[in-house]
Design a protein around this motif. Structure first.
Motif, PDB file in Angstrom:
ATOM      1  N   LYS A   1       0.831  -1.203   0.000  1.00  0.00           N
ATOM      2  CA  LYS A   1       0.000   0.000   0.000  1.00  0.00           C
ATOM      3  C   LYS A   1       0.868   1.256   0.000  1.00  0.00           C
ATOM      4  O   LYS A   1       0.524   2.259  -0.632  1.00  0.00           O
ATOM      5  N   TRP A   2       1.998   1.177   0.700  1.00  0.00           N
ATOM      6  CA  TRP A   2       2.943   2.309   0.692  1.00  0.00           C
ATOM      7  C   TRP A   2       3.474   2.548  -0.720  1.00  0.00           C
ATOM      8  O   TRP A   2       3.524   3.679  -1.196  1.00  0.00           O
ATOM      9  N   LEU A   3       3.854   1.473  -1.404  1.00  0.00           N
ATOM     10  CA  LEU A   3       4.400   1.582  -2.756  1.00  0.00           C
ATOM     11  C   LEU A   3       3.369   2.189  -3.717  1.00  0.00           C
ATOM     12  O   LEU A   3       3.709   3.026  -4.562  1.00  0.00           O
TER      13      LEU A   3
ATOM     14  N   THR B   1      21.373  13.236   3.489  1.00  0.00           N
ATOM     15  CA  THR B   1      20.112  13.777   2.979  1.00  0.00           C
ATOM     16  C   THR B   1      20.318  14.513   1.666  1.00  0.00           C
ATOM     17  O   THR B   1      19.560  14.336   0.703  1.00  0.00           O
ATOM     18  N   ARG B   2      21.357  15.341   1.618  1.00  0.00           N
ATOM     19  CA  ARG B   2      21.646  16.099   0.385  1.00  0.00           C
ATOM     20  C   ARG B   2      22.097  15.193  -0.747  1.00  0.00           C
ATOM     21  O   ARG B   2      21.830  15.476  -1.924  1.00  0.00           O
ATOM     22  N   ASP B   3      22.784  14.094  -0.417  1.00  0.00           N
ATOM     23  CA  ASP B   3      23.219  13.159  -1.455  1.00  0.00           C
ATOM     24  C   ASP B   3      22.033  12.446  -2.100  1.00  0.00           C
ATOM     25  O   ASP B   3      22.047  12.146  -3.298  1.00  0.00           O
ATOM     26  N   ILE B   4      21.004  12.171  -1.301  1.00  0.00           N
ATOM     27  CA  ILE B   4      19.877  11.385  -1.786  1.00  0.00           C
ATOM     28  C   ILE B   4      18.788  12.257  -2.408  1.00  0.00           C
ATOM     29  O   ILE B   4      18.229  11.913  -3.457  1.00  0.00           O
TER      30      ILE B   4
ATOM     31  N   ILE C   1      10.869   6.884  -4.296  1.00  0.00           N
ATOM     32  CA  ILE C   1      10.464   8.293  -4.386  1.00  0.00           C
ATOM     33  C   ILE C   1      11.209   8.952  -5.540  1.00  0.00           C
ATOM     34  O   ILE C   1      12.407   8.721  -5.733  1.00  0.00           O
ATOM     35  N   ASP C   2      10.530   9.746  -6.305  1.00  0.00           N
ATOM     36  CA  ASP C   2      11.183  10.535  -7.349  1.00  0.00           C
ATOM     37  C   ASP C   2      11.974  11.646  -6.657  1.00  0.00           C
ATOM     38  O   ASP C   2      11.429  12.687  -6.292  1.00  0.00           O
TER      39      ASP C   2
ATOM     40  N   MET D   1      16.418   6.082   4.706  1.00  0.00           N
ATOM     41  CA  MET D   1      16.330   7.077   3.633  1.00  0.00           C
ATOM     42  C   MET D   1      16.566   6.438   2.274  1.00  0.00           C
ATOM     43  O   MET D   1      15.848   6.704   1.306  1.00  0.00           O
ATOM     44  N   MET D   2      17.573   5.587   2.206  1.00  0.00           N
ATOM     45  CA  MET D   2      17.882   4.924   0.935  1.00  0.00           C
ATOM     46  C   MET D   2      16.787   3.952   0.528  1.00  0.00           C
ATOM     47  O   MET D   2      16.448   3.843  -0.657  1.00  0.00           O
ATOM     48  N   LEU D   3      16.213   3.247   1.506  1.00  0.00           N
ATOM     49  CA  LEU D   3      15.115   2.317   1.207  1.00  0.00           C
ATOM     50  C   LEU D   3      13.919   3.061   0.622  1.00  0.00           C
ATOM     51  O   LEU D   3      13.310   2.605  -0.352  1.00  0.00           O
TER      52      LEU D   3
END
Length: 468
Positions: A44-46, A137-140, A106-107, A99-101
């Motif tokens: 449902k999240w996806l 955070t800035r890298d992702i 996420i676009d 965050m990576m997961l």
């Protein structure tokens, strides 16, 4: 209508407050958290993320840092109280991985216009850990520049130095929220929360010297040993410090929900009538000092973004309270954090071990959530309009949701008649306008449109605080 000092007499109606000061949701979400279901899963999240990506709306990111050095007895937040700073190391590692997961779906070309670190105490972690979290955070993600982005952090003033304020600014934060609660030493001892006026004043000077765009300060009324006079003494010191925004929260003593509150001796809590005197005097003093009453527990200076957003009809409400940037989809990270994007709310695991297990297994640490129905979306829009702008245009609802308002909400309009007769609002064929006397009681007005309210107020132990 902006509320200034000359409107206080109409704002405060003791008779109506006595009648309608009942328990009810704070409406930082609708539906509220008790309606979230454990049936909500990763599939449902996806699906919700896919719908969110198609909108190409900007992003808002929330990071929950649950650690605190000491416990504040009034606190109802999800927290881990420990002096062992090493506890933060595996948590931050898990936060980076989460965050990576999430970012796999996420676009991340969508621009991040808002970012917020909450807690707990985000400044619990050291400078290097903060820098690394911001770097990841800035890298992702694609963060807006300092001029466009709204990047905020909550701090406990005790233990934060002016030098660390400058460090936070260099990391990219441009807004600070500071929890003070009360300067009275007797109150501080009773709730185990200590910060001196000089500490806060020095930090406020550093915030301004480092060109932060906004400085918010939190107080709580209804704590043990507080009186009208003692709280006004704190308030006068706060006014002298001159934050851009002020939140004056109502303490709700609910030890059946929040175990740390059991350490507060209830016999020293102010009586309900004294508590109302504190609130009345607080509103009066802040309006006289030039602050604008935004609604419920928020005040801001006339040129603050919150005030301007309300004047322009673009004010929003989310889990941090009143806010701007309603167009952002919120993705949250960390234990117990809540996301809201598109038509979906979802919450992470509240238990730290369950959170760690999910991350180690490369699973999103979801515990519950809800996909809003069309009826939920309609009612959410209405409640948000009323609680933020104190008015509702029926035609806008009809156009946006393709309904006939009078037909769809026939029973609700009937129920509003008694509130109109009491002077809380004006109701006509075009819409609802909340009167000044109804603004303090806006939670009660919003409850008229809450389809779940009967299901969440029938238990012996209340789930919600009193309105005032």
């Amino acid at each position: 209508m902006t509320i200034h000092s000359n409107t206080l007499q109409n704002l405060w109606n003791a008779e109506l407050i006595k009648k309608y000061n009942l328990s009810g949701p704070r409406y930082t979400s609708y539906p509220t958290a008790p309606q979230f279901s454990e049936d909500f899963d990763e599939n449902k999240w996806l699906e919700a993320v896919s719908r969110s990506n198609k909108t190409k709306q900007p992003l808002s990111l929330y990071f929950h840092i649950p650690f605190c050095d000491t416990v504040c007895y009034y606190c109802g937040c999800n927290k881990i109280v420990t002096a062992n700073k090493e506890r933060a190391t595996p948590y931050l590692k898990a936060l980076h991985k989460e965050m990576m997961l999430q970012a796999d779906y996420i676009d991340t070309r969508r621009v991040v216009e808002q970012l917020h670190w909450g807690g707990g105490t985000p400044t619990y972690i050291n400078d290097q850990q903060m820098a690394r979290l911001m770097e990841v955070t800035r890298d992702i993600f694609t963060l807006a520049d300092d001029e466009q982005g709204e990047y905020s952090i909550e701090i406990h003033p005790h233990g934060v130095t002016p030098e660390r304020v400058a460090y936070l600014r260099n990391l990219g934060f441009n807004r600070i929220s500071m929890g003070v609660q009360d300067f009275d030493p007797t109150v501080q001892k009773a709730v185990n929360r200590f910060n001196s006026e000089s500490e806060v004043r020095d930090l406020a000077d550093a915030i301004r010297a480092n060109n932060f765009k906004s400085f918010s300060l939190d107080l709580i009324y209804g704590l043990p040993h507080q009186t009208k006079d003692s709280f006004l003494a704190t308030l006068d010191k706060v006014i002298h410090i001159s934050p851009d925004r002020l939140s004056v929260f109502n303490y709700a003593h609910m030890p059946h929900l929040f175990k740390t509150q059991k350490q507060i001796d209830a016999q020293y809590l102010p009586e309900p009538q004294e508590k109302l005197k504190i609130l009345h005097a607080t509103i009066e003093r802040l309006l006289e000092a030039g602050y604008v009453y935004i609604g419920m527990d928020h005040f801001a200076k006339p040129d603050d973004e919150l005030t301007l957003a309300q004047q322009h009809g673009s004010l929003n409400r989310n889990f941090q309270g009143y806010a701007t940037r309603a167009e952002c989809d919120l993705f949250a990270f960390g234990v117990s954090s809540i996301s809201f994007f598109g038509d979906t709310y979802c919450q992470n695991q509240k238990n730290i071990d369950n959170y760690y297990t999910a991350i180690a297994d490369n699973r999103l640490p979801l515990t519950k959530g809800i996909q809003l129905t069309q009826d939920d979306l309609i009612r959410r829009y209405i409640i948000n309009q009323l609680i933020c702008n104190f008015e509702l245009n029926f035609k806008k609802v009809e156009t946006h949701f393709n309904i006939q308002f009078a037909e769809y909400f026939q029973s609700e309009l009937t129920a509003l008649k008694s509130l109109e007769e009491d002077g809380l609002l004006i109701l006509d064929k075009n819409g609802i306008r909340v009167e000044l006397s109804g603004r303090l009681l806006i939670r009660h007005i919003c409850m008229t449109f809450d389809a779940y309210i009967d299901n969440t107020t029938t238990t012996s132990q209340p789930k919600y605080s009193r309105i005032l």
